[in-house]
Design a protein around this motif. Structure first.
Motif, PDB file in Angstrom:
ATOM      1  N   PHE A 149      12.744   0.654  -3.563  1.00  0.00           N
ATOM      2  CA  PHE A 149      11.495   0.471  -4.751  1.00  0.00           C
ATOM      3  C   PHE A 149      11.660   2.892  -4.473  1.00  0.00           C
ATOM      4  CE2 PHE A 149       7.700   1.762  -4.923  1.00  0.00           C
ATOM      5  CZ  PHE A 149       6.880   1.166  -6.391  1.00  0.00           C
ATOM      6  N   GLU A 213      -0.216   8.594  -3.388  1.00  0.00           N
ATOM      7  CA  GLU A 213      -0.541   7.804  -2.146  1.00  0.00           C
ATOM      8  C   GLU A 213      -1.881   6.579  -3.111  1.00  0.00           C
ATOM      9  OE1 GLU A 213      -1.375   7.048   0.600  1.00  0.00           O
ATOM     10  OE2 GLU A 213       0.819   7.676   0.944  1.00  0.00           O
ATOM     11  N   ARG A 215      -2.351   5.643  -5.707  1.00  0.00           N
ATOM     12  CA  ARG A 215      -1.692   5.131  -6.981  1.00  0.00           C
ATOM     13  C   ARG A 215      -0.832   3.615  -5.994  1.00  0.00           C
ATOM     14  NH1 ARG A 215       0.476   7.991 -11.704  1.00  0.00           N
ATOM     15  NH2 ARG A 215      -1.239   8.884 -12.217  1.00  0.00           N
ATOM     16  N   GLY A 216      -1.111   3.658  -4.447  1.00  0.00           N
ATOM     17  CA  GLY A 216      -0.380   2.272  -3.461  1.00  0.00           C
ATOM     18  C   GLY A 216       1.078   3.001  -3.612  1.00  0.00           C
ATOM     19  N   PHE A 217       1.464   3.874  -3.553  1.00  0.00           N
ATOM     20  CA  PHE A 217       2.531   3.984  -2.895  1.00  0.00           C
ATOM     21  C   PHE A 217       3.389   4.224  -1.993  1.00  0.00           C
ATOM     22  CE2 PHE A 217       6.059   7.390  -1.210  1.00  0.00           C
ATOM     23  CZ  PHE A 217       7.512   6.800  -1.750  1.00  0.00           C
ATOM     24  N   ALA A 218       1.945   4.187  -0.862  1.00  0.00           N
ATOM     25  CA  ALA A 218       1.993   3.898   0.795  1.00  0.00           C
ATOM     26  C   ALA A 218       3.019   1.946   1.428  1.00  0.00           C
ATOM     27  CB  ALA A 218       1.055   4.111   1.436  1.00  0.00           C
ATOM     28  N   GLY A 219       1.579   1.014   0.166  1.00  0.00           N
ATOM     29  CA  GLY A 219       2.016  -0.127   0.543  1.00  0.00           C
ATOM     30  C   GLY A 219       2.480  -0.648  -1.100  1.00  0.00           C
ATOM     31  N   ALA A 220       3.843  -0.163  -1.691  1.00  0.00           N
ATOM     32  CA  ALA A 220       4.665  -0.342  -2.443  1.00  0.00           C
ATOM     33  C   ALA A 220       5.668  -1.053  -2.174  1.00  0.00           C
ATOM     34  CB  ALA A 220       5.563   0.653  -2.927  1.00  0.00           C
ATOM     35  N   ARG A 221       5.365  -2.437  -2.866  1.00  0.00           N
ATOM     36  CA  ARG A 221       6.127  -3.789  -3.486  1.00  0.00           C
ATOM     37  C   ARG A 221       7.618  -3.773  -3.965  1.00  0.00           C
ATOM     38  NH1 ARG A 221       1.254  -7.539  -3.193  1.00  0.00           N
ATOM     39  NH2 ARG A 221      -0.066  -5.985  -1.507  1.00  0.00           N
TER      40      ARG A 221
ATOM     41  N   LEU B  56      -8.503   9.885   0.966  1.00  0.00           N
ATOM     42  CA  LEU B  56      -7.532  10.849   0.939  1.00  0.00           C
ATOM     43  C   LEU B  56      -7.529  11.989   2.613  1.00  0.00           C
ATOM     44  CD1 LEU B  56      -6.554  11.919  -2.946  1.00  0.00           C
ATOM     45  CD2 LEU B  56      -4.892  10.906  -0.863  1.00  0.00           C
ATOM     46  N   PRO B  81      -5.813   5.419   1.633  1.00  0.00           N
ATOM     47  CA  PRO B  81      -5.581   5.572   0.559  1.00  0.00           C
ATOM     48  C   PRO B  81      -4.707   4.016  -0.883  1.00  0.00           C
ATOM     49  CG  PRO B  81      -4.746   7.660   1.345  1.00  0.00           C
ATOM     50  CD  PRO B  81      -5.195   6.789   2.381  1.00  0.00           C
ATOM     51  N   SER B  82      -4.072   3.757  -0.169  1.00  0.00           N
ATOM     52  CA  SER B  82      -2.936   3.092  -0.971  1.00  0.00           C
ATOM     53  C   SER B  82      -3.759   1.927  -1.084  1.00  0.00           C
ATOM     54  CB  SER B  82      -1.620   3.037  -0.368  1.00  0.00           C
ATOM     55  OG  SER B  82      -0.929   3.296  -0.471  1.00  0.00           O
ATOM     56  N   ALA B 111       1.320   2.428 -11.286  1.00  0.00           N
ATOM     57  CA  ALA B 111       0.437   2.098 -10.195  1.00  0.00           C
ATOM     58  C   ALA B 111       0.606   0.116  -9.998  1.00  0.00           C
ATOM     59  CB  ALA B 111      -1.437   2.090 -10.723  1.00  0.00           C
ATOM     60  N   GLU B 113       3.082  -2.049 -11.157  1.00  0.00           N
ATOM     61  CA  GLU B 113       4.145  -2.538 -10.190  1.00  0.00           C
ATOM     62  C   GLU B 113       3.886  -2.211  -8.652  1.00  0.00           C
ATOM     63  OE1 GLU B 113       6.760  -0.438 -12.070  1.00  0.00           O
ATOM     64  OE2 GLU B 113       6.797  -2.041 -13.737  1.00  0.00           O
ATOM     65  N   SER B 114       3.632  -0.989  -8.662  1.00  0.00           N
ATOM     66  CA  SER B 114       3.306  -0.593  -6.596  1.00  0.00           C
ATOM     67  C   SER B 114       2.507  -1.300  -5.603  1.00  0.00           C
ATOM     68  CB  SER B 114       2.665   0.693  -6.347  1.00  0.00           C
ATOM     69  OG  SER B 114       3.194   1.806  -7.178  1.00  0.00           O
ATOM     70  N   ARG B 115       1.454  -2.414  -6.740  1.00  0.00           N
ATOM     71  CA  ARG B 115       0.530  -3.598  -5.815  1.00  0.00           C
ATOM     72  C   ARG B 115       1.458  -5.029  -6.351  1.00  0.00           C
ATOM     73  NH1 ARG B 115      -3.184   0.857  -7.640  1.00  0.00           N
ATOM     74  NH2 ARG B 115      -3.488   1.405  -5.403  1.00  0.00           N
ATOM     75  N   GLY B 116       2.020  -4.931  -6.476  1.00  0.00           N
ATOM     76  CA  GLY B 116       3.109  -6.001  -6.645  1.00  0.00           C
ATOM     77  C   GLY B 116       2.491  -6.458  -7.358  1.00  0.00           C
TER      78      GLY B 116
END
Lengths: 296, 553
Positions: A149, A213, A215-221, B56, B81-82, B111, B113-116
């Motif tokens: 990813f 950050e 948008r959730g990049f840090a916890g991306a799956r 942030l 923030p995530s 966004a 997809e990033s959250r699964g």
């Protein structure tokens, strides 16, 4: 003020309407054919196919520009090959004794071989350009994203940021031109300008990082697989890719595309060669003929 | 009452390496479904507030943080923030840095997809948010092909794709033209009213959104100066922070009317109730300032700048300018208005000689100094004194700052420095052209800039300003030119042009239906006082309005 850079833009063409995976596969098949075949006529057929494909995809003009730009690559290949090659029997110029480099004899065979290599390099550049102009990078990277990813997102970001940063640099340069005494001269001023542009890019990178950050990049799956029905263009380009690959392999293992530059040029044009060339052209270009359902 | 969605519990925060706190003892609770407006001058903590709300601050920016922020019950010190992004969507000022993918569809999907989310949820989320924001036609477009307004809508779509309960917006309209800005505010209103999405919006041009807000939080030097409904906020601003007053509120203050209205509709209703506005035609006809008579061609002074049939046609592309004729006399101040993409910036580049017309010609009486949109683009040196000659710095009031780094200056100071750079120190330019100079500026800084431009035009310099801000145009220009699709479609006095429309009109003009060509609150108040006087002199029933004695200025 319009950018002349080569970026993907959604356009009404069969190649743009094809799923990225198939589009990339088609480009890979064309590249495979380029690498496997040495026969000049077959390579010219591939060149015609790429340019025809570019025209069919509505990106003929940037492709033509690429040929000009790529001259800095293919021209030296020819020249260097002619100068360094010691093979070939047909001498057309003698440069005399070059000391440790021996006799400086320029041969026709070295020119032909140089041209063939240059044509192959040019074809690879054109195929890559066509793919980058007509195959959706987001969709391509999405396929990669299922494997890694973060690497894919970084690549995607880089793709997106290139035009943005180019526009930033253009803006800085334009602002400097509005100074009463024109843009600053000298090495120091240029360094200052470069530092400012880089500094601006870093500021921008910080903003983009903040956006990622939240948008959730840090916890991306892992990205999910998005189901998508196979369109007529997907099928056509997949068949085209298979046909091109098959023809290239057949041409390589048979005599249809035989070629030898040294010691004398040997490039017979048999009916099989003609069939191979026509087959490559038809296989590559036929998918572009069906323009149903290509609207953006 | 339900539990608050966002809680600031005595938050004090300083950025790394900065002594002065950006937020001081901020204690605020925001309830679900509220439309909350964040007001304050530049540098008074609005952005820091928003960044603290989404985590942030402190996770991304670092610095010293005291107190506690909880979003949907999650402590922002423990959740980054995530994680918080599932509850709060964020939209920053510059749409360019908020789009990270190449196509709109991929941008909206990222966004989720990033959250699964699964493939069905992603596809559905993209479709729904695109339909809700009216960007479904853009789904397969490349993000770098979009206009500024479209980019901002897509960025908003990306922030909303996960259907967050809270949306935080940092001056989202600052780069948009009046039409796109109003559309965005309309969208937020719909999100809030139809889906009960909680909105926290930081904005300088309060007149755009005050009527939609339930509550206003005004920040002063990082502290909460006022936290109340719009009406009470306006009363507070009148006494404590006049720079935050909307034009409608100023109009009422100057006319001695109370209470101040939150928007055009409320203002007109109040004026009607006071007998100062008739039902059908607005104010009765009262003569406004006479429009300057056009001089005959041979009597006209030599133009400072003249474009004659100027075209700018792109190779393999559209025409950006289409036969523009524009003549600007020395000492004249002109506001150039129109939607994004109308050709304003291109026209200014032609005026300054950065571009050459493909047909037609441009004549200049002298040097044309052009200040482009982003003053930061001019600042390339490490010290202020390296950027411009001492005389130019002194003229811009920046002599005392010559030993500072240009990047440490405030927004207003940077713009003054950029102005000093393009003006130079020798012969003053014949024409000063400014491209969107008020982007992200608060009202106080705009007033200072308008004054500076007035001074320059009074000194004989022709001033031409491309702007989306009708209030600023009215404050700094005598003449307004409206452009659309590369053409000049209207050209007249500011009083004529900025008084008779919906979008390209000041709030005062919209309240008074353009009566008397009044554009600014002071002019409108004068008109209202005269109207009240006429009503009294005519023996008509006394208006209910309490025109405060001595309110006339």
């Amino acid at each position: 003020m319009r950018s002349t850079a080569l970026f993907y833009r959604r356009m009404p063409s069969p190649l743009h309407a094809t799923r990225a995976g198939v589009g990339a596969l088609w480009a890979a098949a064309m590249s495979l054919a380029t690498l496997l075949l040495d026969q000049p006529l077959a390579l010219l057929a591939l060149l015609a196919a790429v340019l025809g494909g570019g025209a069919g995809a509505g990106v003929g003009r940037p492709l033509a520009r690429t040929i000009r730009t790529a001259a800095i690559v293919w021209l030296p290949i020819v020249v260097v090959n002619v100068l360094v090659s010691r093979d070939g029997l047909t001498v057309f110029a003698r440069l005399g004794d070059l000391g440790p480099f021996g006799q400086g004899n320029l041969t026709l065979e070295a020119v032909v071989f140089g041209l063939v290599i240059a044509l192959k390099v040019m074809l690879l550049i054109l195929i890559t350009t066509l793919a980058s102009l007509a195959v959706d990078p987001d969709e391509t990277l999405r396929i990669v994203r299922r494997l890694s990813f973060r690497s894919a997102l970084t690549a995607s970001l880089a793709t997106r940021m290139i035009p943005v940063l180019a526009a930033d640099a253009q803006r800085f340069a334009e602002a400097q031109r509005t100074r009463p005494d024109g843009a600053p001269h000298g090495v120091r001023a240029r360094l200052a300008l470069m530092r400012a542009v880089v500094g601006g890019s870093l500021d921008r990178a910080m903003d983009v990082a903040a956006t990622l950050e939240v948008r959730g990049f840090a916890g991306a799956r892992r990205a999910p697989r998005l189901p998508r029905p196979w369109s007529r263009h997907d099928v056509a380009f997949l068949a085209s890719a298979a046909a091109i690959a098959a023809l290239a392999i057949a041409g390589r293992v048979s005599d249809a595309a035989s070629f030898r530059a040294y010691p004398e040029v040997h490039a017979p044009v048999s009916p099989a060669t003609i069939v191979l060339c026509a087959g490559l052209l038809a296989a590559a270009l036929l998918p572009f003929a069906d323009r149903r359902g290509v609207e953006v | 009452m339900s539990a608050p969605l966002l809680v600031f519990d005595d938050v004090t925060y300083s950025y790394p390496g900065v002594e002065e706190p950006a937020l001081s003892d901020v204690a605020v609770e925001i309830q679900p479904g509220e439309f909350c407006l964040l007001a304050g001058l530049s540098g008074h903590g609005k952005s820091s507030f928003l960044r603290a709300a989404c985590g942030l601050v402190p996770h991304f920016h670092g610095g010293r943080f005291a107190g506690r922020v909880t979003l949907a019950g999650l402590d922002t010190r423990e959740h980054g923030p995530s994680r918080l992004g599932a509850y709060a969507g964020v939209l920053f000022q510059d749409p360019e840095t908020q789009l990270v993918m190449s196509t709109v569809r991929a941008e909206l999907a990222l966004a989720l997809e990033s959250r699964g989310h699964g493939s069905t949820a992603v596809a559905r989320g993209v479709e729904e948010v695109a339909l809700a924001l009216g960007i479904d036609a853009l789904l397969d477009r490349s993000t770098h092909q979009l206009s500024g307004g479209e980019k901002q809508r897509v960025a908003l779509g990306a922030a909303l794709a996960g259907r967050p309960r809270l949306v935080l917006l940092d001056e989202p309209t600052s780069q948009l033209d009046p039409v796109a800005g109003d559309e965005l505010i309309g969208l937020l209103r719909r999100l809030n009213q139809e889906w009960e999405t909680t909105i926290v919006l930081a904005e300088h041009r309060l007149e755009r959104c005050l009527a939609a807000a339930d509550r206003v939080i005004a920040l002063e030097h990082g502290r909460v100066g006022c936290d109340s409904d719009p009406q009470a906020f306006l009363a507070w601003a009148e006494k404590r922070a006049p720079a935050l007053q909307t034009p409608a509120a100023k109009l009422f203050t100057h006319a001695g009317l109370h209470p101040a209205p939150a928007g055009v509709r409320q203002a007109r209703k109040a004026l009607r109730a006071h007998g100062l506005l008739t039902e059908e035609h607005g104010l009765p006809e009262i003569a406004g300032p006479a429009a300057p008579r056009r001089t005959r061609r041979r009597d006209r002074p030599k133009a400072a700048l003249e474009l004659r049939g100027a075209w700018h046609e792109l190779r393999d592309g559209p025409a950006i300018l289409r036969g523009v004729n524009l003549r600007v006399a020395p000492g004249e101040s002109v506001a150039l208005m129109g939607r994004n993409g109308a050709g304003k910036s291109t026209l200014l580049r032609h005026a300054a000689g950065l571009l050459q017309p493909t047909r037609g010609d441009v004549e200049r009486a002298g040097r044309v100094a052009l200040l482009l949109q982003n003053p930061g683009d001019y600042l390339i040196h490490e010290w202020v004194f390296e950027e411009a000659p001492p005389e130019a710095l002194a003229a811009a009031g920046l002599a005392a700052m010559s030993q500072r780094n240009p990047r440490d200056l405030s927004g207003g100071e940077r713009q003054r420095l950029a102005l000093a750079i393009v003006s130079g120190s020798g012969e003053p330019p014949a024409v000063l052209a400014l491209d969107e100079p008020t982007r992200g500026m608060d009202r106080a800084a705009k007033a200072l800039l308008a004054e500076e431009l007035r001074t320059r035009s009074a000194g004989g310099q022709a001033v031409i300003v491309a702007t989306h801000d009708p209030e600023f145009a009215a404050a700094c220009a005598d003449r307004a030119v409206l452009m659309a699709d590369g053409r000049v479609i209207a050209d007249g006095t500011s009083a004529e042009l900025l008084s008779g429309g919906w979008y390209f009109a000041t709030e005062t003009a919209r309240i008074l239906s353009g009566a008397g060509g009044a554009l600014l609150p002071e002019e409108g108040a004068e008109l209202l006082r005269r109207q009240a006087q006429q009503t009294r002199d005519g023996g008509a029933a006394a208006p209910e309005a309490e025109i405060a004695p001595g309110a006339a200025r």
